[in-house]
Scaffold this motif. Structure first.
Motif, PDB file in Angstrom:
ATOM      1  N   THR A  69       0.836  -1.199   0.000  1.00  0.00           N
ATOM      2  CA  THR A  69       0.000   0.000   0.000  1.00  0.00           C
ATOM      3  C   THR A  69       0.871   1.249   0.000  1.00  0.00           C
ATOM      4  N   GLY A  70       1.941   1.203   0.759  1.00  0.00           N
ATOM      5  CA  GLY A  70       2.874   2.336   0.771  1.00  0.00           C
ATOM      6  C   GLY A  70       3.475   2.591  -0.597  1.00  0.00           C
ATOM      7  N   LEU A  71       3.873   1.535  -1.284  1.00  0.00           N
ATOM      8  CA  LEU A  71       4.438   1.697  -2.628  1.00  0.00           C
ATOM      9  C   LEU A  71       3.396   2.217  -3.617  1.00  0.00           C
ATOM     10  N   ALA A  72       2.140   1.837  -3.398  1.00  0.00           N
ATOM     11  CA  ALA A  72       1.069   2.315  -4.280  1.00  0.00           C
ATOM     12  C   ALA A  72       0.920   3.833  -4.199  1.00  0.00           C
ATOM     13  N   HIS A  73       1.325   4.446  -3.078  1.00  0.00           N
ATOM     14  CA  HIS A  73       1.283   5.907  -2.962  1.00  0.00           C
ATOM     15  C   HIS A  73       2.155   6.568  -4.026  1.00  0.00           C
ATOM     16  N   PHE A  74       3.208   5.883  -4.448  1.00  0.00           N
ATOM     17  CA  PHE A  74       4.111   6.437  -5.452  1.00  0.00           C
ATOM     18  C   PHE A  74       3.632   6.143  -6.870  1.00  0.00           C
ATOM     19  N   VAL A  75       2.978   5.011  -7.045  1.00  0.00           N
ATOM     20  CA  VAL A  75       2.523   4.601  -8.370  1.00  0.00           C
ATOM     21  C   VAL A  75       1.250   5.347  -8.763  1.00  0.00           C
ATOM     22  N   VAL A  76       0.297   5.445  -7.849  1.00  0.00           N
ATOM     23  CA  VAL A  76      -0.986   6.102  -8.122  1.00  0.00           C
ATOM     24  C   VAL A  76      -1.289   7.091  -6.988  1.00  0.00           C
ATOM     25  N   PRO A  77      -0.535   8.180  -6.881  1.00  0.00           N
ATOM     26  CA  PRO A  77      -0.732   9.094  -5.751  1.00  0.00           C
ATOM     27  C   PRO A  77      -2.119   9.737  -5.712  1.00  0.00           C
ATOM     28  N   GLN A  78      -2.727   9.935  -6.864  1.00  0.00           N
ATOM     29  CA  GLN A  78      -4.050  10.572  -6.902  1.00  0.00           C
ATOM     30  C   GLN A  78      -5.108   9.721  -6.194  1.00  0.00           C
ATOM     31  N   PHE A 115      -4.753   8.355  -3.364  1.00  0.00           N
ATOM     32  CA  PHE A 115      -4.633   8.572  -1.928  1.00  0.00           C
ATOM     33  C   PHE A 115      -4.798  10.036  -1.526  1.00  0.00           C
ATOM     34  N   GLU A 116      -4.857  10.925  -2.507  1.00  0.00           N
ATOM     35  CA  GLU A 116      -4.886  12.353  -2.180  1.00  0.00           C
ATOM     36  C   GLU A 116      -6.153  12.789  -1.465  1.00  0.00           C
ATOM     37  N   SER A 117      -7.293  12.207  -1.797  1.00  0.00           N
ATOM     38  CA  SER A 117      -8.521  12.627  -1.111  1.00  0.00           C
ATOM     39  C   SER A 117      -8.478  12.242   0.374  1.00  0.00           C
ATOM     40  N   LYS A 149      -5.691  14.490   2.091  1.00  0.00           N
ATOM     41  CA  LYS A 149      -6.101  15.899   2.231  1.00  0.00           C
ATOM     42  C   LYS A 149      -6.811  16.157   3.560  1.00  0.00           C
ATOM     43  N   LEU A 150      -7.452  15.140   4.137  1.00  0.00           N
ATOM     44  CA  LEU A 150      -8.125  15.309   5.431  1.00  0.00           C
ATOM     45  C   LEU A 150      -7.138  15.711   6.526  1.00  0.00           C
ATOM     46  N   ALA A 151      -5.980  15.100   6.515  1.00  0.00           N
ATOM     47  CA  ALA A 151      -4.978  15.379   7.548  1.00  0.00           C
ATOM     48  C   ALA A 151      -3.974  16.433   7.115  1.00  0.00           C
ATOM     49  N   PHE A 152      -3.771  16.553   5.804  1.00  0.00           N
ATOM     50  CA  PHE A 152      -2.742  17.448   5.280  1.00  0.00           C
ATOM     51  C   PHE A 152      -3.314  18.290   4.141  1.00  0.00           C
ATOM     52  N   PRO A 153      -4.102  19.328   4.479  1.00  0.00           N
ATOM     53  CA  PRO A 153      -4.730  20.132   3.427  1.00  0.00           C
ATOM     54  C   PRO A 153      -3.727  20.931   2.585  1.00  0.00           C
ATOM     55  N   GLU A 154      -2.559  21.204   3.141  1.00  0.00           N
ATOM     56  CA  GLU A 154      -1.525  21.913   2.389  1.00  0.00           C
ATOM     57  C   GLU A 154      -0.432  20.921   1.992  1.00  0.00           C
ATOM     58  N   ASN A 155       0.113  21.104   0.802  1.00  0.00           N
ATOM     59  CA  ASN A 155       1.176  20.222   0.294  1.00  0.00           C
ATOM     60  C   ASN A 155       0.735  18.760   0.299  1.00  0.00           C
ATOM     61  N   THR A 156      -0.470  18.518  -0.147  1.00  0.00           N
ATOM     62  CA  THR A 156      -1.057  17.178  -0.073  1.00  0.00           C
ATOM     63  C   THR A 156      -0.237  16.149  -0.839  1.00  0.00           C
ATOM     64  N   ARG A 157       0.241  16.489  -2.021  1.00  0.00           N
ATOM     65  CA  ARG A 157       1.005  15.512  -2.816  1.00  0.00           C
ATOM     66  C   ARG A 157       2.291  15.117  -2.104  1.00  0.00           C
ATOM     67  N   THR A 205       1.440  12.838   0.606  1.00  0.00           N
ATOM     68  CA  THR A 205       1.060  11.528   0.071  1.00  0.00           C
ATOM     69  C   THR A 205       2.311  10.665  -0.108  1.00  0.00           C
ATOM     70  N   TYR A 206       3.350  11.268  -0.668  1.00  0.00           N
ATOM     71  CA  TYR A 206       4.604  10.537  -0.853  1.00  0.00           C
ATOM     72  C   TYR A 206       5.266  10.203   0.497  1.00  0.00           C
ATOM     73  N   ALA A 207       5.229  11.147   1.439  1.00  0.00           N
ATOM     74  CA  ALA A 207       5.823  10.898   2.761  1.00  0.00           C
ATOM     75  C   ALA A 207       5.080   9.762   3.471  1.00  0.00           C
ATOM     76  N   ASN A 208       3.754   9.768   3.377  1.00  0.00           N
ATOM     77  CA  ASN A 208       2.973   8.689   3.987  1.00  0.00           C
ATOM     78  C   ASN A 208       3.276   7.352   3.319  1.00  0.00           C
ATOM     79  N   GLY A 209       3.439   7.369   2.009  1.00  0.00           N
ATOM     80  CA  GLY A 209       3.782   6.149   1.283  1.00  0.00           C
ATOM     81  C   GLY A 209       5.121   5.591   1.740  1.00  0.00           C
ATOM     82  N   ALA A 210       6.086   6.474   1.921  1.00  0.00           N
ATOM     83  CA  ALA A 210       7.406   6.033   2.386  1.00  0.00           C
ATOM     84  C   ALA A 210       7.311   5.451   3.795  1.00  0.00           C
ATOM     85  N   SER A 211       6.547   6.127   4.654  1.00  0.00           N
ATOM     86  CA  SER A 211       6.377   5.641   6.027  1.00  0.00           C
ATOM     87  C   SER A 211       5.718   4.268   6.050  1.00  0.00           C
TER      88      SER A 211
END
Length: 125
Positions: free
Chosen positions: A57-66, A68-70, A73-81, A84-90
């Motif tokens: 699932t984390g790797l999917a954040h990099f392949v299809v970030p869009q 996970f963006e919705s 955005k709930l937790a990170f309204p600014e710099n969402t993309r 998204t990548y930081a959450n994917g890495a985590s």
């Protein structure tokens, strides 16, 4: 304002308790606790599957970030993309830690910290 502050504090407290309760009942967490207490590495299939699923699932954040963006955005309204990548890495790193019996305890710590961090961000947003 005082009433709003009290409501916000209650929500923050509830989110923290819910995150801790969910993490403490996870099969991976239970297995990691057992391994830590006994000092023996466990080779159970379930924690490996959970860890690899989380890493995937984390790797999917990099392949299809869009995709996970919705949610992000709930937790990170600014710099969402970027988040998204930081959450994917985590999620990838935590998942890999959970999947390996030697690092499972560290993965457990990572899950608890990650869920707590995300819960706090959602309450603050």
């Amino acid at each position: 304002k005082v009433r709003q502050l009290k409501i916000a504090e209650k929500q923050k407290s509830k989110a923290t308790h819910v995150a801790a309760a969910v993490a403490s009942r996870s099969p991976a967490v239970v297995t990691a606790k057992t391994a830590y207490k006994t000092g023996k590495a466990t080779t159970s299939v379930l924690p490996k599957l959970i860890g690899l699923g989380m890493a995937g699932t984390g790797l999917a954040h990099f392949v299809v970030p869009q995709a996970f963006e919705s949610i992000t955005k709930l937790a990170f309204p600014e710099n969402t993309r970027e988040w998204t990548y930081a959450n994917g890495a985590s999620e990838t790193l935590i998942g890999l830690a959970l999947s390996n019996s030697r690092s499972r305890v560290y993965g457990l710590i990572g899950v608890v910290a990650y869920v707590g961090f995300l819960g706090r961000r959602v309450v603050q947003a």
